[in-house]
Design an enzyme around this catalytic site. Structure first.
Site, mmCIF file in Angstrom:
data_model
loop_
_atom_site.group_PDB
_atom_site.id
_atom_site.type_symbol
_atom_site.label_atom_id
_atom_site.label_comp_id
_atom_site.label_asym_id
_atom_site.label_seq_id
_atom_site.Cartn_x
_atom_site.Cartn_y
_atom_site.Cartn_z
ATOM 1 N N GLN A 54 -17.967 -29.425 -17.949
ATOM 2 C CA GLN A 54 -19.055 -29.915 -17.103
ATOM 3 C C GLN A 54 -18.551 -30.276 -15.715
ATOM 4 O OE1 GLN A 54 -22.081 -29.762 -18.360
ATOM 5 N NE2 GLN A 54 -22.941 -30.266 -16.380
ATOM 6 N N HIS A 57 -18.206 -27.751 -12.655
ATOM 7 C CA HIS A 57 -19.351 -27.224 -11.905
ATOM 8 C C HIS A 57 -19.214 -27.517 -10.415
ATOM 9 C CE1 HIS A 57 -22.200 -25.454 -14.684
ATOM 10 N NE2 HIS A 57 -21.960 -26.408 -15.555
ATOM 11 N N HIS A 215 -72.369 -43.002 -2.774
ATOM 12 C CA HIS A 215 -72.064 -42.786 -4.184
ATOM 13 C C HIS A 215 -73.126 -43.456 -5.056
ATOM 14 C CE1 HIS A 215 -68.154 -41.491 -2.765
ATOM 15 N NE2 HIS A 215 -67.726 -41.270 -4.006
#
Length: 228
Positions: A54, A57, A215
């Protein structure tokens, strides 16, 4: 084009940020990361190898081991020092591990799982005697690898599960890319006159509280109407 998905480096992430809002995206992926939960049955050679895999990377990749076994912790640390020597990306790995690597000794596997859920890693390996049972305690991880013979590298290249995964803790609220990311939903509402009248007064009340008189009026005119 309505949605952009897929992995990429920091430049891809920056490009996605620029277009988000004009089109949808899957996620903003950060540096890659792995967490490993290991008990006394784990092989320190395997755990160290996966942390190194890992870390190679890039310098911002994270590799973290959680274990309640101090002896295993020491053995993994020794294996990392041994296995790193011939690796071509040794300098990148060293920078990654010094900044974002850790071996954490926990009280037990339950505490390891609790810390992992807080970390919410992109990849999680369960190197424990009963990985299926341990999985029941995991709530936040992008992709979970069960057992000592399911290394994360399989997921990178050939295992078949989608490997576009949430990073940097976003597995707390998001999931790996899947077919559901290409679905969208609509809300559909339908009221009879009787059902409308049952809710009309409450609707007008809320509208007036917000100062949105039009409304309220859109409801009021229907209350006065004789039409069905």
């Amino acid at each position: 084009m309505d949605k952009i998905v897929g992995p990429g480096n920091a430049y891809v992430a920056a490009a996605k940020k620029l277009v988000f809002g004009q089109v949808a995206i899957d996620m903003i992926a950060g540096p890659s990361e792995v967490a490993i939960i290991a008990d006394s049955t784990a092989d320190p050679v395997f755990a160290a190898a996966d942390m190194l895999a890992q870390a190679e990377h890039d310098e911002k990749a994270a590799a973290v081991l959680f274990t309640p076994d101090p002896d295993l912790a020491r053995e993994v640390a020794a294996e990392i020092r041994r296995q790193i020597k011939p690796l071509p990306r040794k300098k990148i790995i060293q920078k990654s591990l010094s900044s974002f690597g850790a071996i954490i000794i926990t009280a037990d596997i339950d505490e390891a799982a609790a810390l992992t859920n807080l970390f919410a890693p992109e990849h999680l390996e369960l190197m424990v005697e009963n990985p299926t049972n341990a999985l029941r305690h995991i709530r936040s991880a992008g992709s979970v690898f069960l057992g000592s013979y399911t290394p994360e590298a399989l997921g990178d290249y050939i295992a078949g599960a989608n490997h576009i995964l949430p990073t940097e803790g976003t597995a707390r609220f998001s999931s790996p890319l899947g077919v559901y990311d290409f679905y969208k939903r609509m809300s559909v509402l339908s009221f009879s006159r009787a059902a409308f009248e049952n809710l009309s007064e409450a609707t007008r009340h809320f509208a007036r509280m917000e100062g949105l008189c039009a409304h309220a009026n859109s409801v009021q005119v229907r209350c006065k109407s004789g039409k069905n």
